[in-house]
Design an enzyme around this catalytic site. Structure first.
Site, PDB file in Angstrom:
ATOM      1  N   ASP A 219      28.798  42.802 -80.643  1.00  0.00           N
ATOM      2  CA  ASP A 219      27.295  43.105 -81.021  1.00  0.00           C
ATOM      3  C   ASP A 219      26.649  41.891 -80.740  1.00  0.00           C
ATOM      4  O   ASP A 219      25.307  42.089 -80.680  1.00  0.00           O
ATOM      5  CB  ASP A 219      27.208  43.979 -82.157  1.00  0.00           C
ATOM      6  CG  ASP A 219      27.096  45.370 -81.941  1.00  0.00           C
ATOM      7  OD1 ASP A 219      27.627  46.111 -80.925  1.00  0.00           O
ATOM      8  OD2 ASP A 219      27.264  46.212 -83.089  1.00  0.00           O
TER       9      ASP A 219
ATOM     10  N   LYS B 180      21.937  48.651 -89.871  1.00  0.00           N
ATOM     11  CA  LYS B 180      22.033  49.815 -89.427  1.00  0.00           C
ATOM     12  C   LYS B 180      23.411  50.777 -89.716  1.00  0.00           C
ATOM     13  O   LYS B 180      23.580  51.724 -89.933  1.00  0.00           O
ATOM     14  CB  LYS B 180      21.729  49.867 -87.876  1.00  0.00           C
ATOM     15  CG  LYS B 180      21.683  51.170 -87.191  1.00  0.00           C
ATOM     16  CD  LYS B 180      21.425  51.007 -85.592  1.00  0.00           C
ATOM     17  CE  LYS B 180      22.765  50.398 -84.999  1.00  0.00           C
ATOM     18  NZ  LYS B 180      23.406  51.532 -84.029  1.00  0.00           N
ATOM     19  N   ASN B 181      24.429  49.678 -89.143  1.00  0.00           N
ATOM     20  CA  ASN B 181      25.853  50.164 -89.173  1.00  0.00           C
ATOM     21  C   ASN B 181      26.481  50.487 -90.542  1.00  0.00           C
ATOM     22  O   ASN B 181      27.462  50.764 -90.580  1.00  0.00           O
ATOM     23  CB  ASN B 181      26.705  49.255 -88.548  1.00  0.00           C
ATOM     24  CG  ASN B 181      26.293  49.066 -86.880  1.00  0.00           C
ATOM     25  OD1 ASN B 181      25.896  50.060 -86.556  1.00  0.00           O
ATOM     26  ND2 ASN B 181      26.458  48.000 -86.109  1.00  0.00           N
TER      27      ASN B 181
ATOM     28  N   CYS C 234      27.990  56.920 -73.499  1.00  0.00           N
ATOM     29  CA  CYS C 234      27.353  55.782 -73.848  1.00  0.00           C
ATOM     30  C   CYS C 234      27.345  54.963 -72.905  1.00  0.00           C
ATOM     31  O   CYS C 234      28.313  54.458 -72.259  1.00  0.00           O
ATOM     32  CB  CYS C 234      28.285  55.100 -75.071  1.00  0.00           C
ATOM     33  SG  CYS C 234      27.745  53.732 -75.944  1.00  0.00           S
TER      34      CYS C 234
ATOM     35  N   ARG D 142      33.702  55.466 -75.959  1.00  0.00           N
ATOM     36  CA  ARG D 142      34.185  55.672 -77.384  1.00  0.00           C
ATOM     37  C   ARG D 142      34.908  56.791 -77.928  1.00  0.00           C
ATOM     38  O   ARG D 142      34.263  57.824 -78.321  1.00  0.00           O
ATOM     39  CB  ARG D 142      32.979  55.207 -78.297  1.00  0.00           C
ATOM     40  CG  ARG D 142      32.127  54.068 -77.973  1.00  0.00           C
ATOM     41  CD  ARG D 142      31.222  53.490 -79.169  1.00  0.00           C
ATOM     42  NE  ARG D 142      29.988  52.666 -78.413  1.00  0.00           N
ATOM     43  CZ  ARG D 142      29.151  52.346 -79.292  1.00  0.00           C
ATOM     44  NH1 ARG D 142      28.960  52.257 -80.472  1.00  0.00           N
ATOM     45  NH2 ARG D 142      28.248  51.494 -78.958  1.00  0.00           N
TER      46      ARG D 142
ATOM     47  N   ARG E 150      16.288  51.493 -81.637  1.00  0.00           N
ATOM     48  CA  ARG E 150      17.339  52.094 -82.519  1.00  0.00           C
ATOM     49  C   ARG E 150      17.966  51.050 -83.398  1.00  0.00           C
ATOM     50  O   ARG E 150      18.568  51.773 -84.309  1.00  0.00           O
ATOM     51  CB  ARG E 150      18.206  52.298 -81.274  1.00  0.00           C
ATOM     52  CG  ARG E 150      18.055  53.781 -80.242  1.00  0.00           C
ATOM     53  CD  ARG E 150      19.158  54.151 -79.388  1.00  0.00           C
ATOM     54  NE  ARG E 150      20.335  54.056 -80.400  1.00  0.00           N
ATOM     55  CZ  ARG E 150      21.627  53.456 -79.991  1.00  0.00           C
ATOM     56  NH1 ARG E 150      21.618  52.893 -78.840  1.00  0.00           N
ATOM     57  NH2 ARG E 150      22.636  53.542 -80.535  1.00  0.00           N
TER      58      ARG E 150
END
Length: 427
Positions: A315, A22-23, A119, A124, A407
């Site tokens: 993460d 995803k990133n 968030c 962030r 997500r």
């Protein structure tokens, strides 16, 4: 809202296919905005965040279509992009939308991007993005919740371009590094990024940009050098495997026990995590395109401190804490990246975990057994950690608000079912 129902206590065995990261996919979708040519991205994960980014790109007037012939392939063309704007209605659901700022400004000389919404895991700020692009000559003002960015007109009548600059951020920022990296590819002259993030996803983005004609050196280190070019062309690029998805499955097997092979997993992207799993008692082996984990018996608790890559990833903090919750011994976990990333603790306690939080440090006293309960996901990685504790808890665990999970994890429950977990999605 969908929920997950998990009946714990089953060991895991078999093979899991690790999806694209995803990133990496999100900035690479934005990188397609840097050219009028067609860009083909392969191994794109089927995630809600990816769908949102594609919607944002289409909203600007660009074409973005999934290939009918090859699953996971997205074909993009920003040749007809008509509106270099990222509206609040889309940005509010995904903070990575700020990655459109650099490419739009570099190619079109202007961009209007909404400030990202709040968030759950902490602040962030985008001030580093603004500071860096201003150093490259952009005029940026913030009005009514939007960043309005524009380049001064070229006095010679040519296309307005960003100017190369030396950029040193106040802290290591992944999305900031990605924004500057993309913007600098079309800037006039040389840009040097100091204190750059070193995550593998940034290296993968740089490799894609090089395929498009960019001149980049030093990606994967703290100092990246970019020599701007006049234009970029299209390319075909395969998104790197998702190290966080792979790490999540490694923790799940370590907690539940079993023997699982992760196809496409990259062990070289998970050194810090794999080292801790080995110390905990799991056997992790790897080869070209796979990681295998074997876990028998109760693991030994491991203390760790999150930090920027190549350190232990924030993460993966919640997922390893789930393992520590049922491991033998007491451990401490220090979270140094985000200020609100212990929200999963109260939910784990509902299942019988013994965890105390003191500021940015959590103390976990491992217990032999957890009992199923109804828990609520608060963010993406927290939801994954609750799935892990559900896999080892006795009885039934229901994980609510799993839209967080969708997500960032492509068909997680189906993949877990394929290796023996008793898990189902309840509509």
């Amino acid at each position: 809202m969908d929920k997950l129902l998990i009946r714990g206590g089953k060991p895991l065995a078999g093979t899991v296919e690790i999806s694209g990261a995803k990133n990496a996919a999100l900035p690479e979708l934005c990188a397609a905005l840097l050219t009028a040519d067609t860009v083909t991205l392969q191994n794109v994960p089927g995630l809600q965040d990816v769908a949102t980014m594609l919607k944002l790109i289409r909203n600007m007037g660009a074409a973005a279509d999934h290939s009918d012939a090859v699953p996971g392939t997205v074909i993009l063309n920003a040749g007809g992009l008509s509106s270099p704007e990222a509206p609040y209605e889309l940005v509010k659901t995904m903070r990575a939308s700020v990655l459109a700022l650099g490419p739009l400004l570099a190619r079109f000389g202007e961009a209007t991007v909404s400030l990202p919404g709040g968030c759950a895991i902490g602040s962030r700020p985008v001030d580093q993005h603004i500071k860096g692009l201003q150093a490259m000559g952009a005029k940026i003002v913030v009005e009514h919740g939007y960043m309005l960015a524009k380049l001064p007109a070229d006095l010679k009548g040519g296309r307005a371009r960003l100017k190369g600059a030396n950029i040193t951020t106040d802290m290591v920022t992944v999305t900031g590094t990605e924004n500057f990296l993309m913007a600098a590819t079309l800037a006039e002259g040389e840009t040097i990024l100091e204190n750059a993030a070193q995550e593998p996803e940034i290296g993968d983005l740089a490799e894609m940009l090089i395929k498009m004609g960019a001149s980049i050196e030093g990606h994967g280190t703290r100092r990246i050098r970019i020599q701007g070019v006049e234009r970029l062309h299209g390319c075909t690029h395969r998104v790197v495997a998702d190290r966080i998805e792979a790490g999540t499955f490694l923790c799940a097997v370590a907690a539940a026990g079993g023997d699982v092979v992760l196809n496409h997993g990259r062990a070289d992207h998970l050194d810090a995590l794999i080292e801790k799993l080995g110390e905990a008692g799991a056997t992790v082996t790897a080869g070209e395109g796979f990681i295998r984990i074997q876990a028998r018996g109760r693991m030994k608790a491991q203390s760790f401190r999150t930090t920027e890559y190549p350190g232990f990833p924030t993460d993966m903090q919640a997922q390893f804490m789930a393992l520590n919750a049922i491991a033998e011994g007491t451990s401490t976990v220090a979270e140094t990246i985000f200020e609100n990333r212990f929200m999963h603790v109260n939910e784990m306690v509902r299942l019988g975990a013994k965890i105390q939080v003191d500021g940015k440090v959590a103390i976990i006293e491992g217990v032999e057994k957890l009992s199923g309960a109804t828990v609520m996901a608060t963010d993406l990685r927290a939801s994954a950690s609750l799935v892990i504790v559900g896999l080892v808890a006795r009885g039934e665990t229901r994980v609510e608000r799993i839209y967080h999970l969708d997500r960032g994890y492509d068909q997680m429950e189906a993949k877990l079912r394929g290796i023996g977990a008793d898990i189902e999605r309840i509509k």
